[in-house]
Design an enzyme around this catalytic site. Structure first.
Site, PDB file in Angstrom:
ATOM      1  N   ARG A  51       0.797  -1.227   0.000  1.00 28.56           N
ATOM      2  CA  ARG A  51       0.000   0.000   0.000  1.00 28.56           C
ATOM      3  C   ARG A  51       0.834   1.283   0.000  1.00 28.56           C
ATOM      4  NH1 ARG A  51      -5.493  -0.887   3.186  1.00 28.56           N
ATOM      5  NH2 ARG A  51      -4.684  -2.482   4.568  1.00 28.56           N
ATOM      6  N   LYS A 148      -5.716 -17.820   6.326  1.00 32.11           N
ATOM      7  CA  LYS A 148      -6.591 -17.839   7.493  1.00 32.11           C
ATOM      8  C   LYS A 148      -6.283 -16.640   8.388  1.00 32.11           C
ATOM      9  CE  LYS A 148      -5.018 -19.311  11.447  1.00 32.11           C
ATOM     10  NZ  LYS A 148      -3.748 -18.819  11.949  1.00 32.11           N
ATOM     11  N   ASP A 235      -7.398 -18.620  16.473  1.00 29.95           N
ATOM     12  CA  ASP A 235      -6.097 -18.533  15.811  1.00 29.95           C
ATOM     13  C   ASP A 235      -5.511 -19.923  15.541  1.00 29.95           C
ATOM     14  OD1 ASP A 235      -3.836 -17.078  14.834  1.00 29.95           O
ATOM     15  OD2 ASP A 235      -2.768 -17.521  16.689  1.00 29.95           O
ATOM     16  N   HIS A 240      -5.693 -25.192  12.674  1.00 31.77           N
ATOM     17  CA  HIS A 240      -4.596 -26.159  12.733  1.00 31.77           C
ATOM     18  C   HIS A 240      -4.952 -27.418  13.531  1.00 31.77           C
ATOM     19  CE1 HIS A 240      -2.565 -22.847  11.012  1.00 31.77           C
ATOM     20  NE2 HIS A 240      -2.142 -22.264  12.106  1.00 31.77           N
ATOM     21  N   LYS A 340      -0.041 -20.243  24.073  1.00 30.52           N
ATOM     22  CA  LYS A 340       1.150 -19.399  23.911  1.00 30.52           C
ATOM     23  C   LYS A 340       1.853 -19.317  25.262  1.00 30.52           C
ATOM     24  CE  LYS A 340      -0.082 -17.486  19.792  1.00 30.52           C
ATOM     25  NZ  LYS A 340      -0.088 -18.579  18.826  1.00 30.52           N
TER      26      LYS A 340
HETATM   27  C1  BG6 Z   1      -0.260 -19.235  12.896  1.00 26.26           C
HETATM   28  C2  BG6 Z   1      -0.819 -18.487  14.084  1.00 26.26           C
HETATM   29  O1  BG6 Z   1      -1.296 -19.682  12.062  1.00 26.26           O
HETATM   30  O2  BG6 Z   1       0.484 -20.347  13.347  1.00 26.26           O
HETATM   31  C3  BG6 Z   1       0.287 -18.072  15.025  1.00 26.26           C
HETATM   32  O3  BG6 Z   1      -1.523 -17.338  13.618  1.00 26.26           O
HETATM   33  C4  BG6 Z   1       1.136 -19.257  15.409  1.00 26.26           C
HETATM   34  O4  BG6 Z   1      -0.250 -17.462  16.188  1.00 26.26           O
HETATM   35  C5  BG6 Z   1       1.591 -20.007  14.165  1.00 26.26           C
HETATM   36  O5  BG6 Z   1       2.249 -18.782  16.148  1.00 26.26           O
HETATM   37  C6  BG6 Z   1       2.289 -21.304  14.560  1.00 26.26           C
HETATM   38  O6  BG6 Z   1       2.842 -21.875  13.408  1.00 26.26           O
HETATM   39  P1  BG6 Z   1       4.089 -22.846  13.506  1.00 26.26           P
HETATM   40  O7  BG6 Z   1       4.309 -23.296  12.097  1.00 26.26           O
HETATM   41  O8  BG6 Z   1       5.227 -22.019  14.056  1.00 26.26           O
HETATM   42  O9  BG6 Z   1       3.702 -23.944  14.425  1.00 26.26           O
END
Ligand code: BG6
Length: 490
Positions: A51, A148, A235, A240, A340
């Site tokens: 942008r 996502k 998230d 995941h 986290k």
């Molecule tokens: C992302 C999340 O999709 O995946 C993050 O938005 C997270 O918050 C991340 O830290 C973790 O990914 P990975 O590959 O490091 O396990």
């Protein structure tokens, strides 16, 4: 299991949000690796859109800095030059349709297939799509890649999906869940469906329960504003963790075709027992980290992080007992846990098998420990099977001990670099293979199940349980599984 059998044909990759965090951390390093491995067609072009105005030199520097900072390898000069030669930058106001004419000018007569990658918040997808449409930039063979989270609920995801569906059909849409590009997540299919030993023991007659842990020691890394609206449920769990659960629990697909796999995953999502007002307190725990220590260093609590508003109720930890109401999994709980600022970065799956019905080795164990299969997703990728063996020795006729059968990927496959999920997924997009991307009905089924929980949280007004940063989450998470006479595998 690579579906990447055919080398990619040339394309024009148009990356919305090239200056953003995701592009710098993940997409640019992934493109560099594809370039280095000669997996980009010579004619492929990459247009980065941002942008703010930026000179060609500044853009070259941005790419270089991102690769140096996040590439994790020593850069090869020739590969870097090739990548920089095929990349260009253009400034565009994503939400102003009239601006897209300039994009059309830069395409000129180029007839390469276009891949539009939306590395922006999903609130912008509708504007981007109508801008592209009005400028006549969408063709029958165009593809769109969406990051996502798609919305933050079933209703808002439908708004986003509808807006995109007004211009692209489902066969053109690639919804990324980067966990589906991880080596060890893809290996779940091989483990389950290429090894008869597991194929025939993968159900409630042999498995007692399953644990899925995706733990991170990092905090929010300057993303407080984004994260606070999402929380760990939206998230990580909605996408995941539920995708991992699907790959573990689904029926064997007929083949690796995109719809065969996605049909089976969808059935699992639809069989998840809903969380209700009556069972939420027993089956779900949400937590928020407080002041603590990670690797011996003090770290602030969630509400004291930079940018925090000081009284947020957003959860940074979730533990859930999930029941899958179908024939294969009746009576087998799946315990999911993600957070986290936990003790360490550790993502793994533990499959606990049922105990032997009768024990003839009481001299060693009053109760024989059941077999356990651990699938280490990251780091230290590998698979470990806990087995019982006779202790060697002439007098040790019936003394047995528990030992691991350990397959470390780094030892077994040499020092081969672990391919990053984004490298694989970008390649799959270029090869037009949707198998490892999420279909709209999957996204919606996942939101439907998650919405029930987040809505109950909102109605209750309860606060998330605090846990010390650097621990394994709130004590109520231990209680959740202990109620069933089980323990988390930490
Ligand atoms: C992302 C999340 O999709 O995946 C993050 O938005 C997270 O918050 C991340 O830290 C973790 O990914 P990975 O590959 O490091 O396990």
């Amino acid at each position: 299991m690579s579906t990447a059998a055919t080398p990619p044909t040339p394309c024009h990759l148009v990356l919305f949000g090239i200056t953003g965090d995701l592009s710098r951390r993940k997409l640019l390093p992934a493109l560099y690796q594809l370039e280095r491995a000669n997996l980009l067609h010579t004619d492929t072009r990459i247009l980065g859109l941002g942008r703010s105005p930026m000179s060609a030199d500044d853009f070259r520097n941005l790419v270089l800095t991102a690769l140096e900072q996040f590439g994790g390898v020593t850069l090869e000069h020739q590969a870097l030059l090739r990548l920089q030669r095929r990349m260009h930058y253009q400034h565009l106001n994503f939400d102003e349709a009239e601006h897209y004419g300039s994009l059309q000018e830069s395409f000129g007569n180029c007839t390469l297939r276009r891949i539009f990658y939306f590395a922006t918040p999903s609130a912008l997808y509708a504007d981007i799509c109508s801008g592209l449409q009005q400028a006549g930039l969408i063709a029958g063979d165009s593809q769109v890649v969406m990051e996502k989270p798609i919305g933050d609920s079933l209703a808002s995801s439908r708004v986003v999906n509808d807006a995109v569906a007004a211009h692209f059909n489902e066969a053109q849409i690639y919804r990324i869940d980067h966990y589906l590009g991880k080596e060890t997540v893809l290996n779940l299919l091989v483990l389950r469906f290429a090894n008869a030993l597991f194929t025939s023991n993968w159900d409630n007659s042999c498995i007692d329960h399953v644990q899925i842990t995706v733990a991170e020691s990092v905090g929010l890394e300057d993303r407080w504003g984004f994260y606070d609206k999402a929380g760990q449920m939206r998230d990580m769990v909605q996408n995941h963790l539920l995708q991992i659960l699907c790959l573990l629990a689904m029926e064997p697909p007929a083949d690796l075709d995109a719809d065969s796999i996605r049909n089976e995953k969808l059935k699992v999502l639809k069989a998840l027992r809903p969380i209700t007002r009556d069972n939420i307190h027993r089956n779900v725990v949400r937590g928020q980290y407080a002041l603590g220590h990670i690797n011996g260093k003090p770290v602030p609590g969630y509400n004291e992080e930079a940018g925090a508003d000081g009284h947020s109720r957003t959860e940074t930890f979730v533990a859930i007992k999930v029941d899958i109401d179908n024939w294969r999994w009746a009576g087998v709980p799946f315990y999911l846990r993600s957070g986290k600022r936990l003790a360490q970065k550790q993502s793994e799956i533990n499959i606990h098998f049922r105990p032997q019905p009768h024990n003839i080795f009481r001299g060693s164990y009053a109760e024989l420990p059941p077999n356990k299969l651990t699938i280490r997703l990251q780091p230290d990728e590998g698979i470990e099977l806990q087995m019982l063996n006779k202790v060697p020795g002439i007098t040790e006729i019936s003394r047995i001990a528990k030992n691991p059968l350990d397959l470390s990927f780094s030892e077994s496959f040499g020092n081969q670099r672990v391919v990053d999920a984004y490298e694989r997924l970008l390649l799959e997009v270029m090869q037009q293979n949707q198998s490892w991307f999420v279909r709209r009905d999957e996204v919606e089924a996942a939101w439907r199940w998650v919405d029930a929980i987040t809505e109950l949280w909102e109605q209750s007004g309860d606060l998330p349980a605090p846990y010390q940063a650097g621990s394994w989450g709130p004590s109520s998470s231990i209680t959740l599984i202990a109620r069933d006479d089980r323990l988390w595998d930490d």
